[in-house]
Design a protein around this motif. Sequence first.
Motif, PDB file in Angstrom:
ATOM      1  N   SER A  14       0.928  -1.082  -0.020  1.00 46.75           N
ATOM      2  CA  SER A  14      -0.074  -0.022   0.026  1.00 46.75           C
ATOM      3  C   SER A  14       0.737   1.080   0.139  1.00 46.75           C
ATOM      4  O   SER A  14       1.839   1.338  -0.486  1.00 46.75           O
ATOM      5  CB  SER A  14      -1.069  -0.028   1.200  1.00 46.75           C
ATOM      6  N   HIS A 236     -13.677   6.068   6.904  1.00 47.03           N
ATOM      7  CA  HIS A 236     -12.514   6.663   6.831  1.00 47.03           C
ATOM      8  C   HIS A 236     -12.439   7.701   5.652  1.00 47.03           C
ATOM      9  O   HIS A 236     -12.708   7.068   4.317  1.00 47.03           O
ATOM     10  CB  HIS A 236     -11.218   5.822   6.846  1.00 47.03           C
ATOM     11  N   ARG A 282     -10.442  -9.154   6.657  1.00 44.14           N
ATOM     12  CA  ARG A 282     -10.123  -7.545   6.488  1.00 44.14           C
ATOM     13  C   ARG A 282     -11.543  -7.076   6.981  1.00 44.14           C
ATOM     14  O   ARG A 282     -12.335  -7.877   7.517  1.00 44.14           O
ATOM     15  CB  ARG A 282      -9.901  -7.433   5.299  1.00 44.14           C
ATOM     16  N   LEU A 285     -15.182  -0.906   4.501  1.00 49.56           N
ATOM     17  CA  LEU A 285     -15.573   0.556   4.515  1.00 49.56           C
ATOM     18  C   LEU A 285     -16.842   0.498   4.500  1.00 49.56           C
ATOM     19  O   LEU A 285     -17.543   0.113   3.487  1.00 49.56           O
ATOM     20  CB  LEU A 285     -14.667   1.488   3.493  1.00 49.56           C
ATOM     21  N   ARG A 288     -18.662   6.658   3.321  1.00 49.14           N
ATOM     22  CA  ARG A 288     -17.737   7.602   3.180  1.00 49.14           C
ATOM     23  C   ARG A 288     -18.527   8.912   3.159  1.00 49.14           C
ATOM     24  O   ARG A 288     -19.643   9.089   2.612  1.00 49.14           O
ATOM     25  CB  ARG A 288     -16.896   7.656   2.117  1.00 49.14           C
ATOM     26  N   ASP A 298      -9.552   4.764  -0.462  1.00 48.67           N
ATOM     27  CA  ASP A 298     -10.187   3.247  -0.509  1.00 48.67           C
ATOM     28  C   ASP A 298     -10.933   2.973  -1.654  1.00 48.67           C
ATOM     29  O   ASP A 298     -11.289   3.807  -2.443  1.00 48.67           O
ATOM     30  CB  ASP A 298     -11.035   3.210   0.799  1.00 48.67           C
ATOM     31  N   ASP A 299     -11.159   1.617  -1.762  1.00 46.56           N
ATOM     32  CA  ASP A 299     -11.981   1.138  -2.906  1.00 46.56           C
ATOM     33  C   ASP A 299     -13.511   1.453  -2.820  1.00 46.56           C
ATOM     34  O   ASP A 299     -13.923   1.154  -3.878  1.00 46.56           O
ATOM     35  CB  ASP A 299     -11.518  -0.307  -3.299  1.00 46.56           C
ATOM     36  N   GLU A 301     -17.440   1.878  -0.668  1.00 43.91           N
ATOM     37  CA  GLU A 301     -18.182   1.516   0.501  1.00 43.91           C
ATOM     38  C   GLU A 301     -18.277  -0.027   0.239  1.00 43.91           C
ATOM     39  O   GLU A 301     -18.784  -0.567  -0.954  1.00 43.91           O
ATOM     40  CB  GLU A 301     -19.505   2.210   0.705  1.00 43.91           C
ATOM     41  N   GLU A 303     -16.254  -2.401   0.564  1.00 42.62           N
ATOM     42  CA  GLU A 303     -15.128  -3.086   0.175  1.00 42.62           C
ATOM     43  C   GLU A 303     -14.199  -3.022   1.257  1.00 42.62           C
ATOM     44  O   GLU A 303     -14.225  -2.170   2.107  1.00 42.62           O
ATOM     45  CB  GLU A 303     -14.413  -2.406  -1.112  1.00 42.62           C
ATOM     46  N   SER A 305     -11.197  -2.154   3.513  1.00 43.06           N
ATOM     47  CA  SER A 305     -10.475  -0.800   3.528  1.00 43.06           C
ATOM     48  C   SER A 305      -9.119  -1.062   4.565  1.00 43.06           C
ATOM     49  O   SER A 305      -8.946  -1.929   5.411  1.00 43.06           O
ATOM     50  CB  SER A 305     -11.175   0.112   4.271  1.00 43.06           C
ATOM     51  N   ARG A 306      -8.040  -0.572   3.935  1.00 43.68           N
ATOM     52  CA  ARG A 306      -6.829  -0.718   4.584  1.00 43.68           C
ATOM     53  C   ARG A 306      -6.798   0.012   5.632  1.00 43.68           C
ATOM     54  O   ARG A 306      -6.175  -0.214   6.742  1.00 43.68           O
ATOM     55  CB  ARG A 306      -5.636  -0.335   3.655  1.00 43.68           C
ATOM     56  N   TRP A 307      -7.296   1.363   5.579  1.00 42.30           N
ATOM     57  CA  TRP A 307      -7.296   2.144   7.016  1.00 42.30           C
ATOM     58  C   TRP A 307      -8.103   1.572   7.917  1.00 42.30           C
ATOM     59  O   TRP A 307      -7.840   1.376   9.103  1.00 42.30           O
ATOM     60  CB  TRP A 307      -7.806   3.495   6.540  1.00 42.30           C
TER      61      TRP A 307
END
Length: 327
Positions: A14, A236, A282, A285, A288, A298-299, A301, A303, A305-307
């Motif tokens: 990332s 996020h 994981r 998200l 948003r 991020d990719d 809603e 999906e 989310s890395r954050w």
Amino acid sequence: MPSETSVIDWLLASDPAIRWQVLRDLLDAPEPVWSAERQKVETEGWGARLLSYQDEDGQWAGGSFVPSDFTREEWQATGQPWTATNFSLTQLREFGLDPKSERAKATVALVGANCRWDEGGQPFWEGEVEECINGRTVGDGAYFGVDVSPIVERLLGERQADGGWNCERARGSVRSSFHTTINVLEGLLEFERATGGTAQSREARRSGEEYLLARHLMRRLSTGELVDETFLQFLHPNRWRFDVLRALDYFRASAMLTGVAPDPRLTEATEYLRSRRLEDGRWPLDWRASGRTWFVMDDGEGEPSRWVTLRALRVLKWWDDWKAAVA
């Protein structure tokens, strides 16, 4: 569920803003290792991109809280904007821009010289009237080495009787807000991390924490009912909004600074967080915030989310390590 290693690898594939925190908070890497990755925030990825949008006078979008060209009509049509100086500085703090870097020092000076609050024309680092905004300004200022003690003193005098804060206090509110309280708590924690705080600021932070803990981060004190469904939905960037993951991440950071054990009243929120983990290991998200932004991280809603995943994993690591230590 896939191995933890595969999730960590996904996080590491990332941005530097994510990677250095994974190295520090999840992998317990030595400081020289995560610090070297952190230095890339200024020159690579999201951090460099956000810095590229900075105006020559140090501001973003020509304004403190809203862009200089923003209109009330756009707010009503598309939502609150997130591109002005206040939110951009908070984002750089979250990314981990080195506050000792020349770019950070220059930004602090330029913002102090040129940025004025929309509300009353006050210099940026003096704060304005709303506690929510001033909480973030304290956090950003303390992180970047600004003396924000006058704003802290103001916030200490604006506490509600129930121990927290509310941006609507000046308009007659006598009860605290989850949203405002978490913004102020994060600011006071950053102030304490930078300066040690004062006896008064530390006591105020404890009272704000108690406000949230007494409500288990989500429930009405009077009835035990859920305050707001959105508190259970992860977003996020949070901007000014509260959710239980943001609060748990705050309590983790507080404990890491002070050495205090996790409060048992965090159990419900922690187990809810654990229950939201996807089968692939994981976290998604959930939503948003609408409104003008510089870019999306991020990719989308629904999906992964890395954050959200980074924050969730470090909260659970902190919680589970503590439980294992006392078992």
